[in-house]
Write a protein that holds these residues in place. Sequence first.
Motif, short mmCIF file in Angstrom:
data_model
loop_
_atom_site.label_atom_id
_atom_site.label_comp_id
_atom_site.label_asym_id
_atom_site.label_seq_id
_atom_site.Cartn_x
_atom_site.Cartn_y
_atom_site.Cartn_z
N GLY A 1 -62.24 -12.29 -77.91
CA GLY A 1 -61.34 -11.52 -78.77
C GLY A 1 -61.69 -11.63 -80.24
O GLY A 1 -61.07 -10.96 -81.07
N GLY A 2 -62.65 -12.50 -80.55
CA GLY A 2 -63.08 -12.63 -81.94
C GLY A 2 -62.24 -13.59 -82.76
O GLY A 2 -62.25 -13.52 -84.00
N GLN A 3 -61.52 -14.50 -82.09
CA GLN A 3 -60.68 -15.44 -82.83
C GLN A 3 -61.51 -16.60 -83.35
O GLN A 3 -62.29 -17.21 -82.61
N ASP A 4 -61.35 -16.89 -84.64
CA ASP A 4 -62.06 -18.02 -85.26
C ASP A 4 -61.12 -19.17 -85.57
O ASP A 4 -61.52 -20.34 -85.52
N ILE B 1 -57.08 -25.14 -90.38
CA ILE B 1 -56.95 -25.00 -91.83
C ILE B 1 -55.62 -24.33 -92.21
O ILE B 1 -55.09 -24.55 -93.30
N PHE B 2 -55.07 -23.54 -91.30
CA PHE B 2 -53.80 -22.88 -91.61
C PHE B 2 -52.66 -23.90 -91.75
O PHE B 2 -51.71 -23.67 -92.51
N SER B 3 -52.73 -25.01 -91.03
CA SER B 3 -51.70 -26.04 -91.19
C SER B 3 -51.76 -26.63 -92.60
O SER B 3 -50.72 -26.94 -93.19
N LYS B 4 -52.96 -26.76 -93.14
CA LYS B 4 -53.10 -27.26 -94.52
C LYS B 4 -52.57 -26.24 -95.51
O LYS B 4 -51.99 -26.62 -96.54
N ILE B 5 -52.73 -24.96 -95.23
CA ILE B 5 -52.16 -23.92 -96.09
C ILE B 5 -50.64 -23.97 -96.03
O ILE B 5 -49.95 -23.87 -97.05
N ILE B 6 -50.10 -24.16 -94.83
CA ILE B 6 -48.64 -24.26 -94.68
C ILE B 6 -48.09 -25.42 -95.50
O ILE B 6 -47.06 -25.31 -96.16
N ALA C 1 -47.08 -15.76 -95.01
CA ALA C 1 -48.05 -14.66 -95.11
C ALA C 1 -48.88 -14.86 -96.37
O ALA C 1 -48.34 -15.13 -97.44
N PHE C 2 -50.19 -14.72 -96.22
CA PHE C 2 -51.10 -14.94 -97.35
C PHE C 2 -52.32 -14.05 -97.19
O PHE C 2 -52.65 -13.59 -96.09
N ARG C 3 -52.99 -13.78 -98.32
CA ARG C 3 -54.15 -12.89 -98.29
C ARG C 3 -55.35 -13.57 -97.62
O ARG C 3 -55.61 -14.75 -97.86
N ASP C 4 -56.04 -12.77 -96.80
CA ASP C 4 -57.23 -13.28 -96.13
C ASP C 4 -58.31 -13.58 -97.17
O ASP C 4 -58.52 -12.81 -98.10
N ILE C 5 -59.00 -14.68 -97.00
CA ILE C 5 -60.02 -15.10 -97.96
C ILE C 5 -61.25 -14.19 -97.90
O ILE C 5 -62.03 -14.14 -98.86
N ASN C 6 -61.40 -13.46 -96.81
CA ASN C 6 -62.55 -12.57 -96.61
C ASN C 6 -62.05 -11.20 -96.16
O ASN C 6 -62.21 -10.81 -95.00
N LEU D 1 -52.12 -19.07 -84.23
CA LEU D 1 -51.74 -17.66 -84.06
C LEU D 1 -51.56 -16.96 -85.41
O LEU D 1 -50.91 -17.50 -86.31
N HIS D 2 -52.14 -15.79 -85.55
CA HIS D 2 -51.97 -15.02 -86.79
C HIS D 2 -52.09 -13.54 -86.53
O HIS D 2 -52.90 -13.10 -85.72
N LEU D 3 -51.29 -12.78 -87.26
CA LEU D 3 -51.38 -11.33 -87.27
C LEU D 3 -52.20 -10.94 -88.49
O LEU D 3 -51.91 -11.39 -89.60
N ILE E 1 -54.27 -8.89 -83.55
CA ILE E 1 -54.27 -10.30 -83.15
C ILE E 1 -55.50 -10.52 -82.27
O ILE E 1 -55.60 -9.96 -81.18
N ASN E 2 -56.43 -11.32 -82.75
CA ASN E 2 -57.59 -11.69 -81.94
C ASN E 2 -57.21 -12.87 -81.06
O ASN E 2 -56.54 -13.80 -81.50
N CYS E 3 -57.66 -12.83 -79.81
CA CYS E 3 -57.31 -13.90 -78.88
C CYS E 3 -58.58 -14.44 -78.21
O CYS E 3 -59.23 -13.72 -77.44
#
Length: 115
Positions: A93-96, A5-10, A27-32, A100-102, A87-89
């Motif tokens: 690591g809890g990555q959803d 979904i981040f590619s669609k945001i880009i 850089a954008f605000r997290d939706i949650n 890659l994102h900070l 950074i979750n990996c």
Amino acid sequence: MSETIFSKIIRKEIPADIVYETESVLAFRDINPQAPVHILVIPKLEIPMVSDIDGVEHASLLGKLFDAANLVAKNEGLAENGYRVVINCGKDGGQDVYHLHLHVLGGRKMNWPPG
Ligand code: 5GP
């Protein structure tokens, strides 16, 4: 790995509250949000996760990511009291989202250890 979904945001195909953009970083605000300030800083290059980083090939891009994280933190008024960059990996690591994102989190005291 397929795009996220981040590619669609880009590509501005879906909306996001963008706070900073260059030719290589967004850089954008997290939706949650998990804190009063919670901003995601991502490379426009599709790197799925930390373990896909090539320290030599991506060195300049990683520098730009951290410059962007520090800049948005400063712009959000976090510089004085500090903030957390996460950074979750991978699965444990809890990555959803496998782009890659900070996470830049601030505006409250963070706890340690993380959950
Ligand atoms: P991860 O768990 O992969 O480290 O973090 C992914 C983050 O992306 C989560 O904090 C989640 O809230 C955020 N997120 C997922 N989908 C969207 C979206 O469509 N827009 C925005 N702004 N954030 C998203």
